[in-house]
Design a protein around this motif. Structure first.
Motif, PDB file in Angstrom:
ATOM      1  N   ALA A  36      60.253   1.389 127.787  1.00  0.00           N
ATOM      2  CA  ALA A  36      61.639   1.873 127.840  1.00  0.00           C
ATOM      3  C   ALA A  36      61.698   3.304 128.368  1.00  0.00           C
ATOM      4  N   ALA A  37      60.746   4.136 127.944  1.00  0.00           N
ATOM      5  CA  ALA A  37      60.720   5.521 128.402  1.00  0.00           C
ATOM      6  C   ALA A  37      60.289   5.630 129.861  1.00  0.00           C
ATOM      7  N   GLU A  38      59.452   4.712 130.305  1.00  0.00           N
ATOM      8  CA  GLU A  38      58.927   4.744 131.678  1.00  0.00           C
ATOM      9  C   GLU A  38      59.925   4.209 132.692  1.00  0.00           C
ATOM     10  N   LEU A  39      60.802   3.336 132.251  1.00  0.00           N
ATOM     11  CA  LEU A  39      61.645   2.579 133.161  1.00  0.00           C
ATOM     12  C   LEU A  39      62.495   3.471 134.063  1.00  0.00           C
ATOM     13  N   GLY A  40      63.065   4.512 133.501  1.00  0.00           N
ATOM     14  CA  GLY A  40      63.941   5.368 134.288  1.00  0.00           C
ATOM     15  C   GLY A  40      63.215   6.336 135.192  1.00  0.00           C
ATOM     16  N   LEU A  67      57.451  -1.098 139.301  1.00  0.00           N
ATOM     17  CA  LEU A  67      56.722  -1.637 138.162  1.00  0.00           C
ATOM     18  C   LEU A  67      56.523  -3.133 138.367  1.00  0.00           C
ATOM     19  N   THR A  68      55.378  -3.612 137.891  1.00  0.00           N
ATOM     20  CA  THR A  68      55.141  -5.049 137.841  1.00  0.00           C
ATOM     21  C   THR A  68      54.862  -5.431 136.393  1.00  0.00           C
ATOM     22  N   ILE A  69      55.532  -6.461 135.934  1.00  0.00           N
ATOM     23  CA  ILE A  69      55.396  -6.933 134.554  1.00  0.00           C
ATOM     24  C   ILE A  69      54.946  -8.385 134.600  1.00  0.00           C
ATOM     25  N   LEU A  70      53.995  -8.732 133.738  1.00  0.00           N
ATOM     26  CA  LEU A  70      53.548 -10.116 133.594  1.00  0.00           C
ATOM     27  C   LEU A  70      53.759 -10.534 132.152  1.00  0.00           C
ATOM     28  N   GLU A  71      54.467 -11.632 131.966  1.00  0.00           N
ATOM     29  CA  GLU A  71      54.771 -12.148 130.637  1.00  0.00           C
ATOM     30  C   GLU A  71      54.116 -13.514 130.462  1.00  0.00           C
ATOM     31  N   VAL A  72      53.418 -13.686 129.357  1.00  0.00           N
ATOM     32  CA  VAL A  72      52.858 -14.984 129.001  1.00  0.00           C
ATOM     33  C   VAL A  72      53.754 -15.573 127.917  1.00  0.00           C
ATOM     34  N   GLY A 128      59.785 -18.408 127.211  1.00  0.00           N
ATOM     35  CA  GLY A 128      60.582 -18.795 126.055  1.00  0.00           C
ATOM     36  C   GLY A 128      62.069 -18.807 126.317  1.00  0.00           C
ATOM     37  N   THR A 129      62.811 -18.007 125.554  1.00  0.00           N
ATOM     38  CA  THR A 129      64.266 -17.918 125.687  1.00  0.00           C
ATOM     39  C   THR A 129      64.696 -16.999 126.817  1.00  0.00           C
ATOM     40  N   GLY A 130      63.747 -16.284 127.417  1.00  0.00           N
ATOM     41  CA  GLY A 130      64.098 -15.286 128.425  1.00  0.00           C
ATOM     42  C   GLY A 130      64.568 -13.977 127.825  1.00  0.00           C
ATOM     43  N   LEU A 131      64.419 -13.825 126.504  1.00  0.00           N
ATOM     44  CA  LEU A 131      64.940 -12.633 125.836  1.00  0.00           C
ATOM     45  C   LEU A 131      64.312 -11.351 126.364  1.00  0.00           C
ATOM     46  N   ASN A 132      63.003 -11.340 126.603  1.00  0.00           N
ATOM     47  CA  ASN A 132      62.375 -10.105 127.084  1.00  0.00           C
ATOM     48  C   ASN A 132      62.918  -9.697 128.452  1.00  0.00           C
ATOM     49  N   LEU A 133      63.188 -10.679 129.297  1.00  0.00           N
ATOM     50  CA  LEU A 133      63.781 -10.368 130.592  1.00  0.00           C
ATOM     51  C   LEU A 133      65.208  -9.852 130.428  1.00  0.00           C
ATOM     52  N   MET A 134      65.968 -10.439 129.507  1.00  0.00           N
ATOM     53  CA  MET A 134      67.320  -9.932 129.234  1.00  0.00           C
ATOM     54  C   MET A 134      67.278  -8.477 128.783  1.00  0.00           C
ATOM     55  N   LEU A 135      66.347  -8.176 127.880  1.00  0.00           N
ATOM     56  CA  LEU A 135      66.252  -6.809 127.360  1.00  0.00           C
ATOM     57  C   LEU A 135      65.815  -5.836 128.446  1.00  0.00           C
ATOM     58  N   LEU A 136      64.926  -6.293 129.325  1.00  0.00           N
ATOM     59  CA  LEU A 136      64.526  -5.452 130.456  1.00  0.00           C
ATOM     60  C   LEU A 136      65.728  -5.165 131.348  1.00  0.00           C
ATOM     61  N   LEU A 137      66.472  -6.196 131.685  1.00  0.00           N
ATOM     62  CA  LEU A 137      67.637  -6.028 132.547  1.00  0.00           C
ATOM     63  C   LEU A 137      68.679  -5.134 131.876  1.00  0.00           C
ATOM     64  N   ASP A 138      68.885  -5.335 130.576  1.00  0.00           N
ATOM     65  CA  ASP A 138      69.829  -4.519 129.825  1.00  0.00           C
ATOM     66  C   ASP A 138      69.432  -3.048 129.852  1.00  0.00           C
ATOM     67  N   GLU A 139      68.164  -2.796 129.610  1.00  0.00           N
ATOM     68  CA  GLU A 139      67.654  -1.415 129.617  1.00  0.00           C
ATOM     69  C   GLU A 139      67.753  -0.817 131.014  1.00  0.00           C
ATOM     70  N   TYR A 140      67.417  -1.603 131.999  1.00  0.00           N
ATOM     71  CA  TYR A 140      67.439  -1.157 133.390  1.00  0.00           C
ATOM     72  C   TYR A 140      68.847  -0.738 133.809  1.00  0.00           C
ATOM     73  N   LEU A 141      69.820  -1.577 133.505  1.00  0.00           N
ATOM     74  CA  LEU A 141      71.201  -1.277 133.883  1.00  0.00           C
ATOM     75  C   LEU A 141      71.765  -0.109 133.078  1.00  0.00           C
ATOM     76  N   THR A 142      71.423  -0.065 131.793  1.00  0.00           N
ATOM     77  CA  THR A 142      71.929   1.008 130.929  1.00  0.00           C
ATOM     78  C   THR A 142      71.396   2.366 131.373  1.00  0.00           C
ATOM     79  N   ALA A 156      68.503   2.696 136.176  1.00  0.00           N
ATOM     80  CA  ALA A 156      67.179   2.806 136.789  1.00  0.00           C
ATOM     81  C   ALA A 156      67.220   2.315 138.227  1.00  0.00           C
ATOM     82  N   THR A 157      66.269   2.797 139.009  1.00  0.00           N
ATOM     83  CA  THR A 157      66.209   2.427 140.433  1.00  0.00           C
ATOM     84  C   THR A 157      64.848   1.856 140.821  1.00  0.00           C
ATOM     85  N   ALA A 158      63.962   1.690 139.864  1.00  0.00           N
ATOM     86  CA  ALA A 158      62.616   1.197 140.175  1.00  0.00           C
ATOM     87  C   ALA A 158      62.672  -0.200 140.783  1.00  0.00           C
ATOM     88  N   GLU A 159      61.766  -0.457 141.716  1.00  0.00           N
ATOM     89  CA  GLU A 159      61.560  -1.809 142.238  1.00  0.00           C
ATOM     90  C   GLU A 159      60.686  -2.552 141.231  1.00  0.00           C
TER      91      GLU A 159
END
Length: 258
Positions: A51-55, A60-65, A68-82, A85-88
């Motif tokens: 969260a601190a690194e995102l802005g 960044l490249t993230i790998l998720e094993v 599931g529900t996609g919750l981690n991706l939702m939280l990433l997108l939520d944090e990114y938009l909030t 952030a401009t990272a690729e």
């Protein structure tokens, strides 16, 4: 992908009010019943520093094993938009048994997000999944690469993940995703400065990481769990966290002494 989705899943409200899914196939919930959103934020965004690194990051490249529900991706997108952030970002995830779109459509995660639109951007992914790799641009700067299939068959080119979310079902019921060989394979998809986060604190899982060459540290767990784990290839990435004895646990793992 209805033929490959899990029958009989049901939505359950966790103690923070957010949904999880109970899987009869694995006889486990997808998230901590004490709080799905709360635990995911803690394990995959706070304790690993994402969260601190995102802005600040350019890319960044993230790998998720375990998508599931996609919750981690939702939280990433939520944090990114909030954070504006401009990272690729390239987000790779693996899911052997994707949820059916009808279940995903009923998620209440939007009530727990600062940017509720993040919910539908992710749940729409469940509508048109096919076996193998699915590529979707959620934003111009956030690309999702969702592999529907077994992790054994996941072999993308040129992936060097900065963050690993190891979010499979527990080793008790999904042990094939917690082996030394799996953690060796994850190393192949990791950048030198990678950090791996997982809710799991089981000695055998930590031994598998150590056997595969990861440096492993213990952290306070979320929501009633005593501990969780962080791992890295470079020990400095773990800072002042208390390390396990990797050599001893690796030997125990090799001897199947658990």
């Amino acid at each position: 992908m209805s033929d490959d989705s899990i029958p009989g899943n049901r939505l359950v409200e966790t103690r923070d009010g957010s949904h999880t899914v109970y899987s009869p196939q694995f006889d486990q919930h997808y998230h901590n019943p004490n709080g799905a959103v709360a635990e995911s934020r803690y394990v995959f965004f706070e304790q690993n520093g994402l969260a601190a690194e995102l802005g600040k990051a350019d890319s960044l490249t993230i790998l998720e094993v375990g998508f599931g529900t996609g919750l981690n991706l939702m939280l990433l997108l939520d944090e990114y938009l909030t954070q504006h952030a401009t990272a690729e970002i390239d987000y790779y995830s693996v899911e052997a048994f994707p949820l059916d779109p009808e279940t995903a459509a009923d998620f209440n995660f939007g009530k727990h997000l600062d940017r509720p639109e993040s919910l539908h951007l992710v749940t729409d992914l469940f509508q048109n999944l096919s076996r193998g790799m699915n590529h979707v641009d959620l934003l111009d700067t956030l690309r999702v690469h969702l592999f529907c299939g077994l992790f054994d068959n996941f072999n993308p080119d040129h992936v060097h993940a900065d963050y690993i979310f190891h979010d499979a079902f527990s080793p008790d019921v999904n042990g094939e995703l917690w082996t030394g060989d799996v953690f060796k394979k994850i190393k192949r998809f990791s950048a030198d400065n990678v950090i791996l986060s997982t809710y799991c604190a089981a000695s055998k899982a930590r031994g598998a990481m150590a056997w595969a060459g990861w440096k492993v540290a213990r952290c306070r767990g979320a929501l009633g769990k005593r501990e969780m784990s962080l791992a890295a290839l470079e020990p400095d990435r773990l800072g002042e966290l208390e390390r396990i004895n990797e050599e001893r646990l690796a030997r125990r793992y090799e001897k199947e002494d658990f």
